[in-house]
Scaffold this motif. Structure first.
Motif, PDB file in Angstrom:
ATOM      1  N   SER A  10       0.828  -1.208   0.000  1.00 20.93           N
ATOM      2  CA  SER A  10       0.000   0.000   0.000  1.00 20.93           C
ATOM      3  C   SER A  10       0.866   1.262   0.000  1.00 20.93           C
ATOM      4  O   SER A  10       0.486   2.283  -0.576  1.00 20.93           O
ATOM      5  N   ILE A  11       2.045   1.213   0.607  1.00 17.68           N
ATOM      6  CA  ILE A  11       2.964   2.356   0.586  1.00 17.68           C
ATOM      7  C   ILE A  11       3.416   2.613  -0.855  1.00 17.68           C
ATOM      8  O   ILE A  11       3.391   3.749  -1.327  1.00 17.68           O
ATOM      9  N   GLU A  12       3.797   1.556  -1.556  1.00 16.94           N
ATOM     10  CA  GLU A  12       4.236   1.711  -2.945  1.00 16.94           C
ATOM     11  C   GLU A  12       3.110   2.231  -3.820  1.00 16.94           C
ATOM     12  O   GLU A  12       3.311   3.118  -4.653  1.00 16.94           O
ATOM     13  N   ALA A  13       1.900   1.720  -3.620  1.00 18.26           N
ATOM     14  CA  ALA A  13       0.760   2.157  -4.433  1.00 18.26           C
ATOM     15  C   ALA A  13       0.392   3.611  -4.149  1.00 18.26           C
ATOM     16  O   ALA A  13       0.135   4.387  -5.072  1.00 18.26           O
ATOM     17  N   LYS A  14       0.409   3.999  -2.895  1.00 15.50           N
ATOM     18  CA  LYS A  14      -0.041   5.342  -2.524  1.00 15.50           C
ATOM     19  C   LYS A  14       0.975   6.427  -2.862  1.00 15.50           C
ATOM     20  O   LYS A  14       0.606   7.514  -3.287  1.00 15.50           O
ATOM     21  N   TYR A  15       2.262   6.146  -2.669  1.00  8.60           N
ATOM     22  CA  TYR A  15       3.272   7.193  -2.824  1.00  8.60           C
ATOM     23  C   TYR A  15       4.081   7.069  -4.115  1.00  8.60           C
ATOM     24  O   TYR A  15       4.910   7.928  -4.396  1.00  8.60           O
ATOM     25  N   GLY A  16       3.840   6.013  -4.903  1.00  3.58           N
ATOM     26  CA  GLY A  16       4.412   5.896  -6.232  1.00  3.58           C
ATOM     27  C   GLY A  16       5.909   5.633  -6.306  1.00  3.58           C
ATOM     28  O   GLY A  16       6.517   5.820  -7.358  1.00  3.58           O
ATOM     29  N   LYS A  17       6.487   5.220  -5.203  1.00  6.92           N
ATOM     30  CA  LYS A  17       7.920   4.910  -5.197  1.00  6.92           C
ATOM     31  C   LYS A  17       8.112   3.558  -4.519  1.00  6.92           C
ATOM     32  O   LYS A  17       7.367   3.200  -3.616  1.00  6.92           O
ATOM     33  N   PRO A  18       9.141   2.817  -4.944  1.00  6.95           N
ATOM     34  CA  PRO A  18       9.379   1.514  -4.303  1.00  6.95           C
ATOM     35  C   PRO A  18       9.840   1.686  -2.859  1.00  6.95           C
ATOM     36  O   PRO A  18      10.398   2.727  -2.486  1.00  6.95           O
ATOM     37  N   VAL A  19       9.615   0.689  -2.061  1.00  9.13           N
ATOM     38  CA  VAL A  19      10.035   0.716  -0.658  1.00  9.13           C
ATOM     39  C   VAL A  19      11.531   0.958  -0.567  1.00  9.13           C
ATOM     40  O   VAL A  19      11.997   1.656   0.340  1.00  9.13           O
ATOM     41  N   SER A  20      12.296   0.440  -1.523  1.00 10.26           N
ATOM     42  CA  SER A  20      13.744   0.652  -1.498  1.00 10.26           C
ATOM     43  C   SER A  20      14.097   2.147  -1.513  1.00 10.26           C
ATOM     44  O   SER A  20      15.084   2.557  -0.897  1.00 10.26           O
ATOM     45  N   HIS A  21      13.294   2.961  -2.188  1.00 10.55           N
ATOM     46  CA  HIS A  21      13.520   4.411  -2.195  1.00 10.55           C
ATOM     47  C   HIS A  21      13.432   4.966  -0.778  1.00 10.55           C
ATOM     48  O   HIS A  21      14.290   5.740  -0.341  1.00 10.55           O
ATOM     49  N   TRP A  22      12.378   4.568  -0.064  1.00 11.74           N
ATOM     50  CA  TRP A  22      12.162   5.083   1.302  1.00 11.74           C
ATOM     51  C   TRP A  22      13.230   4.564   2.251  1.00 11.74           C
ATOM     52  O   TRP A  22      13.694   5.292   3.133  1.00 11.74           O
ATOM     53  N   LEU A  23      13.640   3.302   2.094  1.00 13.18           N
ATOM     54  CA  LEU A  23      14.668   2.746   2.976  1.00 13.18           C
ATOM     55  C   LEU A  23      16.023   3.418   2.740  1.00 13.18           C
ATOM     56  O   LEU A  23      16.771   3.649   3.691  1.00 13.18           O
ATOM     57  N   THR A  24      16.321   3.767   1.488  1.00 18.04           N
ATOM     58  CA  THR A  24      17.552   4.502   1.195  1.00 18.04           C
ATOM     59  C   THR A  24      17.497   5.882   1.837  1.00 18.04           C
ATOM     60  O   THR A  24      18.482   6.355   2.414  1.00 18.04           O
ATOM     61  N   LEU A  25      16.342   6.525   1.744  1.00 16.06           N
ATOM     62  CA  LEU A  25      16.167   7.830   2.381  1.00 16.06           C
ATOM     63  C   LEU A  25      16.370   7.726   3.896  1.00 16.06           C
ATOM     64  O   LEU A  25      17.071   8.548   4.494  1.00 16.06           O
ATOM     65  N   LEU A  26      15.801   6.712   4.505  1.00 13.20           N
ATOM     66  CA  LEU A  26      15.962   6.519   5.952  1.00 13.20           C
ATOM     67  C   LEU A  26      17.413   6.241   6.315  1.00 13.20           C
ATOM     68  O   LEU A  26      17.886   6.685   7.366  1.00 13.20           O
ATOM     69  N   GLN A  27      18.131   5.546   5.455  1.00 16.45           N
ATOM     70  CA  GLN A  27      19.553   5.265   5.708  1.00 16.45           C
ATOM     71  C   GLN A  27      20.334   6.571   5.820  1.00 16.45           C
ATOM     72  O   GLN A  27      21.271   6.679   6.600  1.00 16.45           O
TER      73      GLN A  27
END
Length: 67
Positions: A10-27
């Motif tokens: 649902s995160i990928e569908a709602k925000y249009g970016k793969p989870v890997s994008h968000w995890l890289t940002l968090l890193q």
């Protein structure tokens, strides 16, 4: 509540970016506290609290060394 990763589709569908994008940002936020990281996702990326919290929880649990 399920595991944090149960939110990923649902995160990928709602925000249009793969989870890997968000995890890289968090890193890139290394050293920040959990709720500060959640706040960045909410305030700078318009992410809902539940989705932001799930990503941060997953990121932090994956980055902890095994006991």
């Amino acid at each position: 509540m399920g595991s944090p990763s149960s939110y990923f589709p649902s995160i990928e569908a709602k925000y249009g970016k793969p989870v890997s994008h968000w995890l890289t940002l968090l890193q890139s936020m290394k050293g920040m506290k959990h709720m500060d990281m959640v706040a960045v996702l909410k305030n700078e990326h318009a992410m809902g609290h539940g989705h932001a919290n799930a990503l941060v929880a997953h990121h932090l649990s994956a980055s902890k060394p095994p006991i």
